[in-house]
Design a protein around this motif. Sequence first.
Motif, PDB file in Angstrom:
ATOM      1  N   SER A 159       0.615  -1.000   0.089  1.00 32.41           N
ATOM      2  CA  SER A 159      -0.009  -0.005  -0.190  1.00 32.41           C
ATOM      3  C   SER A 159       0.590   1.311  -0.066  1.00 32.41           C
ATOM      4  CB  SER A 159      -1.024   0.089   1.195  1.00 32.41           C
ATOM      5  OG  SER A 159      -0.147   0.510   2.339  1.00 32.41           O
ATOM      6  N   TYR A 160       0.267   2.188  -0.311  1.00 31.43           N
ATOM      7  CA  TYR A 160       0.980   3.565  -0.478  1.00 31.43           C
ATOM      8  C   TYR A 160       1.426   3.980   1.025  1.00 31.43           C
ATOM      9  CZ  TYR A 160       1.284   8.772  -1.111  1.00 31.43           C
ATOM     10  OH  TYR A 160       1.814  10.039  -1.408  1.00 31.43           O
ATOM     11  N   GLN A 161       0.391   3.786   1.918  1.00 30.43           N
ATOM     12  CA  GLN A 161       1.039   4.152   3.280  1.00 30.43           C
ATOM     13  C   GLN A 161       2.093   3.552   3.932  1.00 30.43           C
ATOM     14  OE1 GLN A 161      -2.238   4.037   2.524  1.00 30.43           O
ATOM     15  NE2 GLN A 161      -3.493   5.426   3.827  1.00 30.43           N
ATOM     16  N   GLU A 162       2.096   1.936   3.493  1.00 27.46           N
ATOM     17  CA  GLU A 162       3.466   1.059   4.026  1.00 27.46           C
ATOM     18  C   GLU A 162       4.599   1.409   3.134  1.00 27.46           C
ATOM     19  OE1 GLU A 162       1.361  -3.392   4.314  1.00 27.46           O
ATOM     20  OE2 GLU A 162       1.231  -2.499   2.265  1.00 27.46           O
ATOM     21  N   ILE A 163       4.539   1.925   2.226  1.00 26.95           N
ATOM     22  CA  ILE A 163       5.769   2.265   1.233  1.00 26.95           C
ATOM     23  C   ILE A 163       6.171   3.704   2.009  1.00 26.95           C
ATOM     24  CG2 ILE A 163       6.846   3.345  -0.682  1.00 26.95           C
ATOM     25  CD1 ILE A 163       4.512   1.230  -2.209  1.00 26.95           C
ATOM     26  N   ALA A 164       5.021   4.414   2.392  1.00 32.85           N
ATOM     27  CA  ALA A 164       5.690   5.886   3.001  1.00 32.85           C
ATOM     28  C   ALA A 164       6.432   5.595   4.356  1.00 32.85           C
ATOM     29  CB  ALA A 164       4.518   6.830   2.942  1.00 32.85           C
ATOM     30  N   ALA A 165       5.519   4.551   5.171  1.00 34.93           N
ATOM     31  CA  ALA A 165       6.003   4.212   6.407  1.00 34.93           C
ATOM     32  C   ALA A 165       7.576   3.818   6.439  1.00 34.93           C
ATOM     33  CB  ALA A 165       5.153   3.360   7.079  1.00 34.93           C
ATOM     34  N   LYS A 166       7.874   3.150   5.318  1.00 36.62           N
ATOM     35  CA  LYS A 166       9.182   2.799   5.191  1.00 36.62           C
ATOM     36  C   LYS A 166      10.276   3.538   4.579  1.00 36.62           C
ATOM     37  CE  LYS A 166       8.152  -2.058   5.033  1.00 36.62           C
ATOM     38  NZ  LYS A 166       7.304  -2.816   4.018  1.00 36.62           N
ATOM     39  N   GLY A 167       9.705   4.838   4.519  1.00 30.34           N
ATOM     40  CA  GLY A 167      10.834   5.816   3.898  1.00 30.34           C
ATOM     41  C   GLY A 167      10.530   6.175   2.583  1.00 30.34           C
ATOM     42  N   GLY A 168      10.037   5.398   1.839  1.00 30.76           N
ATOM     43  CA  GLY A 168       9.628   5.574   0.607  1.00 30.76           C
ATOM     44  C   GLY A 168       8.662   6.666   0.071  1.00 30.76           C
ATOM     45  N   GLY A 169       7.894   6.531  -0.976  1.00 28.96           N
ATOM     46  CA  GLY A 169       6.893   7.724  -1.536  1.00 28.96           C
ATOM     47  C   GLY A 169       7.602   9.030  -1.256  1.00 28.96           C
ATOM     48  N   ILE A 170       6.788   9.911  -0.878  1.00 31.56           N
ATOM     49  CA  ILE A 170       7.056  11.432  -1.081  1.00 31.56           C
ATOM     50  C   ILE A 170       8.512  11.676  -0.348  1.00 31.56           C
ATOM     51  CG2 ILE A 170       6.701  13.640   0.205  1.00 31.56           C
ATOM     52  CD1 ILE A 170       3.783  12.875   0.336  1.00 31.56           C
ATOM     53  N   LEU A 171       8.913  10.817   0.724  1.00 27.23           N
ATOM     54  CA  LEU A 171      10.484  11.078   1.271  1.00 27.23           C
ATOM     55  C   LEU A 171      11.406  10.601   0.226  1.00 27.23           C
ATOM     56  CD1 LEU A 171      10.248  10.310   5.224  1.00 27.23           C
ATOM     57  CD2 LEU A 171      10.140  12.318   3.898  1.00 27.23           C
ATOM     58  N   SER A 172      11.171   9.712  -0.693  1.00 23.60           N
ATOM     59  CA  SER A 172      12.143   9.229  -1.730  1.00 23.60           C
ATOM     60  C   SER A 172      12.302  10.364  -2.651  1.00 23.60           C
ATOM     61  CB  SER A 172      11.868   7.750  -2.318  1.00 23.60           C
ATOM     62  OG  SER A 172      10.998   7.928  -3.046  1.00 23.60           O
ATOM     63  N   THR A 173      11.173  11.257  -2.956  1.00 19.47           N
ATOM     64  CA  THR A 173      11.366  12.108  -3.984  1.00 19.47           C
ATOM     65  C   THR A 173      12.012  13.436  -3.241  1.00 19.47           C
ATOM     66  OG1 THR A 173       9.389  11.697  -5.102  1.00 19.47           O
ATOM     67  CG2 THR A 173       9.987  13.707  -5.486  1.00 19.47           C
ATOM     68  N   MET A 174      11.839  13.498  -1.998  1.00 22.17           N
ATOM     69  CA  MET A 174      12.532  14.455  -1.130  1.00 22.17           C
ATOM     70  C   MET A 174      13.892  14.467  -1.656  1.00 22.17           C
ATOM     71  SD  MET A 174      12.886  14.863   2.846  1.00 22.17           S
ATOM     72  CE  MET A 174      13.941  13.623   3.066  1.00 22.17           C
ATOM     73  N   LYS A 175      14.588  13.257  -1.082  1.00 24.76           N
ATOM     74  CA  LYS A 175      15.830  12.981  -1.287  1.00 24.76           C
ATOM     75  C   LYS A 175      16.344  13.642  -2.522  1.00 24.76           C
ATOM     76  CE  LYS A 175      16.217   9.155   1.922  1.00 24.76           C
ATOM     77  NZ  LYS A 175      15.322   8.098   1.762  1.00 24.76           N
ATOM     78  N   GLU A 176      15.922  13.100  -3.658  1.00 29.76           N
ATOM     79  CA  GLU A 176      16.032  13.539  -5.082  1.00 29.76           C
ATOM     80  C   GLU A 176      16.212  14.999  -5.332  1.00 29.76           C
ATOM     81  OE1 GLU A 176      16.303  10.895  -7.996  1.00 29.76           O
ATOM     82  OE2 GLU A 176      14.792   9.516  -7.372  1.00 29.76           O
ATOM     83  N   THR A 177      14.873  15.596  -4.695  1.00 29.42           N
ATOM     84  CA  THR A 177      14.742  17.024  -5.230  1.00 29.42           C
ATOM     85  C   THR A 177      15.521  17.935  -4.266  1.00 29.42           C
ATOM     86  OG1 THR A 177      12.276  16.333  -5.472  1.00 29.42           O
ATOM     87  CG2 THR A 177      12.882  18.742  -4.897  1.00 29.42           C
ATOM     88  N   ARG A 178      16.075  17.692  -2.869  1.00 27.49           N
ATOM     89  CA  ARG A 178      16.958  18.248  -2.202  1.00 27.49           C
ATOM     90  C   ARG A 178      18.381  18.219  -2.909  1.00 27.49           C
ATOM     91  NH1 ARG A 178      16.381  16.595   4.230  1.00 27.49           N
ATOM     92  NH2 ARG A 178      14.328  17.501   4.578  1.00 27.49           N
TER      93      ARG A 178
END
Length: 420
Positions: free
Chosen positions: A109-128
């Motif tokens: 699920s979207y939430q499971e991926i987010a809770a493991k540091g994926g999702g928005i946070l993975s785009t965050m790393k690349e955008t930063r």
Amino acid sequence: MCLNKCMGILLKNISTLLTLQGAAAKSGRHIKEEDLGILHQASVIMDKDKIAWVGPHKKLPKEWAKKKGLRELDMKGKTVLPGFVECHTHLIFAGDRAAEFEMRNQGVSYQEIAAKGGGILSTMKETRSSSLKDLVATGQKRVDHFLSQGVTTLEVKSGYALNLKDEIKVLQAVQALKGPRTVSTFLGAHALPPEYKSYEEYLTFLSEKVLPVVAKKKLARRVDVFIEKGFFPVEASERYLRRAQELGFEVLIHADQMSLSGGSDVAVRIGALSGDHLLQVEEKEIRNLAKSEVTGVLLPTADLYTKTKYPPARAMIDAGVRVALATDFNPGTSPTQDLNLVGLLARLEMKMSLPEVIAAYTVGAAHALNLHKEVGSIEVGKSADIIGIDQGWSCLFYSVGEAAEKVVFSRGKKVFDFLN
Ligand code: NIG
Ligand code: FE
């Protein structure tokens, strides 16, 4: 208006003109076909960046026809309508989330991926770690793609950097984009960055350290927050948005997307411009939205990609909610910029009529951005944001993967022509 010498352009030989004047007069609610304001054999005069005259060609006042310097542009029988208003995008981001799409498609699920540091946070790393220059370069390509589809007003959110320095960088990238009118929104409250332990603590940081800088530098005039279970909680978000209002920002909310978590109630309570997503709303929320000035921004491509239900558009519209449609273009839940797909899903899955879809992508979306006095319909005094297509209007939002041949004017200037 140019009375003696004129710099204007007369768009003539328009076979069918959709002014959307009726839809604008009804503030985008309860739209019927007659609200499209259809004229045949029509003309439009653009004077610098504004519309100076519109009507059936045979009623063109003589003084206009004789005006010195008025250039004529033969629209060769095109259908003409207001430029589209794309009122919800997350267009400035680095990288993609294609691998995550595959995981979601295999059942994570979207939430499971987010809770493991994926999702928005993975785009965050690349955008930063992306430079301002690179963000502008990829952003501009995306903007050009919107422009080629007839988008003359484009909203862009920050929210993939989640710290002061890089959120500012993203908002500066938005300011550097060229072509359509852009509206930038600060979405620092998109996810919890790793530097903070709680949503409350992060919202305090945003209120105290980031919002004042964004306001002072005039980098955005809107503030958005993602209210959702597992993301930003209702009470702290409401306090944050009220603080943003005190600082002079307009506010809006990613609301009731994955669960009925209270976002649309907050939107109504605080007088937000829009509540966006809203697929989980029920009767009570719909009643309250209908009584309010909050525009319901519906984002069906996000619902397609996340394989959830679609918003109850029919019930919303029938109750009197003003709705807008948008792509929600982002690398996670809606990696598409296709307006046709949005409109098609609205028609097929949300039972919206074609006039409702057209009004949602013009007048409704203009309201969502509080720009309804300037854009969304072809009326004297409004911005000369106009598109011409080589098809009848009934072919709009019908065929996916096949863009109609278009000519696009933004603020009186031709900015896209499929021939060039
Ligand atoms: O509008 N819901 C929150 N924000 C985006 C998704 C962002 C992402 O997954 O990168 C949305 O769907
Ligand atoms: Fe979004």
